[in-house]
Design an enzyme around this catalytic site. Structure first.
Site, PDB file in Angstrom:
ATOM      1  N   LEU A   7      -4.030  41.245 -35.335  1.00  0.00           N
ATOM      2  CA  LEU A   7      -5.098  42.050 -35.850  1.00  0.00           C
ATOM      3  C   LEU A   7      -6.650  41.652 -35.125  1.00  0.00           C
ATOM      4  O   LEU A   7      -7.742  42.205 -35.475  1.00  0.00           O
ATOM      5  CB  LEU A   7      -5.333  42.361 -37.293  1.00  0.00           C
ATOM      6  CG  LEU A   7      -4.226  43.023 -37.746  1.00  0.00           C
ATOM      7  CD1 LEU A   7      -4.499  42.811 -39.255  1.00  0.00           C
ATOM      8  CD2 LEU A   7      -4.089  44.374 -37.512  1.00  0.00           C
ATOM      9  N   CYS A  30      -6.160  34.371 -41.380  1.00  0.00           N
ATOM     10  CA  CYS A  30      -6.312  35.839 -41.802  1.00  0.00           C
ATOM     11  C   CYS A  30      -4.814  35.782 -42.400  1.00  0.00           C
ATOM     12  O   CYS A  30      -4.788  36.555 -43.466  1.00  0.00           O
ATOM     13  CB  CYS A  30      -6.759  36.735 -40.933  1.00  0.00           C
ATOM     14  SG  CYS A  30      -8.379  36.650 -40.529  1.00  0.00           S
ATOM     15  N   HIS A  31      -3.694  35.939 -41.567  1.00  0.00           N
ATOM     16  CA  HIS A  31      -2.533  36.428 -41.999  1.00  0.00           C
ATOM     17  C   HIS A  31      -1.472  35.270 -41.720  1.00  0.00           C
ATOM     18  O   HIS A  31      -0.286  35.631 -41.779  1.00  0.00           O
ATOM     19  CB  HIS A  31      -1.830  37.719 -41.156  1.00  0.00           C
ATOM     20  CG  HIS A  31      -2.864  38.971 -41.564  1.00  0.00           C
ATOM     21  ND1 HIS A  31      -4.108  39.452 -40.744  1.00  0.00           N
ATOM     22  CD2 HIS A  31      -2.958  39.441 -42.833  1.00  0.00           C
ATOM     23  CE1 HIS A  31      -4.874  40.242 -41.526  1.00  0.00           C
ATOM     24  NE2 HIS A  31      -4.295  40.441 -42.476  1.00  0.00           N
ATOM     25  N   GLY A  32      -1.932  33.972 -41.117  1.00  0.00           N
ATOM     26  CA  GLY A  32      -0.871  32.943 -41.288  1.00  0.00           C
ATOM     27  C   GLY A  32       0.075  32.932 -39.886  1.00  0.00           C
ATOM     28  O   GLY A  32       1.032  32.199 -39.762  1.00  0.00           O
ATOM     29  N   PRO A  46       3.004  37.136 -38.378  1.00  0.00           N
ATOM     30  CA  PRO A  46       2.824  38.597 -37.926  1.00  0.00           C
ATOM     31  C   PRO A  46       2.518  39.039 -36.539  1.00  0.00           C
ATOM     32  O   PRO A  46       2.630  39.828 -36.324  1.00  0.00           O
ATOM     33  CB  PRO A  46       1.579  38.813 -39.039  1.00  0.00           C
ATOM     34  CG  PRO A  46       1.643  37.830 -40.099  1.00  0.00           C
ATOM     35  CD  PRO A  46       2.329  36.581 -39.520  1.00  0.00           C
TER      36      PRO A  46
END
Length: 75
Positions: A7, A30-32, A46
């Protein structure tokens, strides 16, 4: 380039724990998503692809020019 392919967050450089020991790499908080030092993405995160490599060229054996593609300097 320091932009996560998930992202667009900024991955951080740090040691990442792994079953085979600690090693340096990039981690997106943020999301790993995790990337190795070459920017290759690990499976099961992700981010869909590796970190992008910026345009670059080798001017000679000891100079790397970042931000130009090969042949751009000749124009």
């Amino acid at each position: 380039m320091g932009v996560c392919t998930h992202l667009g967050c900024v991955p951080l450089g740090q040691k990442i724990s792994h079953t085979k020991g600690d090693y340096n790499g990039w981690y997106c908080p943020c999301h790993g998503s995790k990337f190795d030092l070459s920017g290759r993405v690990y499976s099961g995160v992700p981010a869909p692809s590796n970190l992008r490599v910026p345009p670059h060229r080798f001017e000679n054996d000891s100079v790397l020019v970042v931000g130009e593609n090969p042949g751009e300097a000749d124009v």
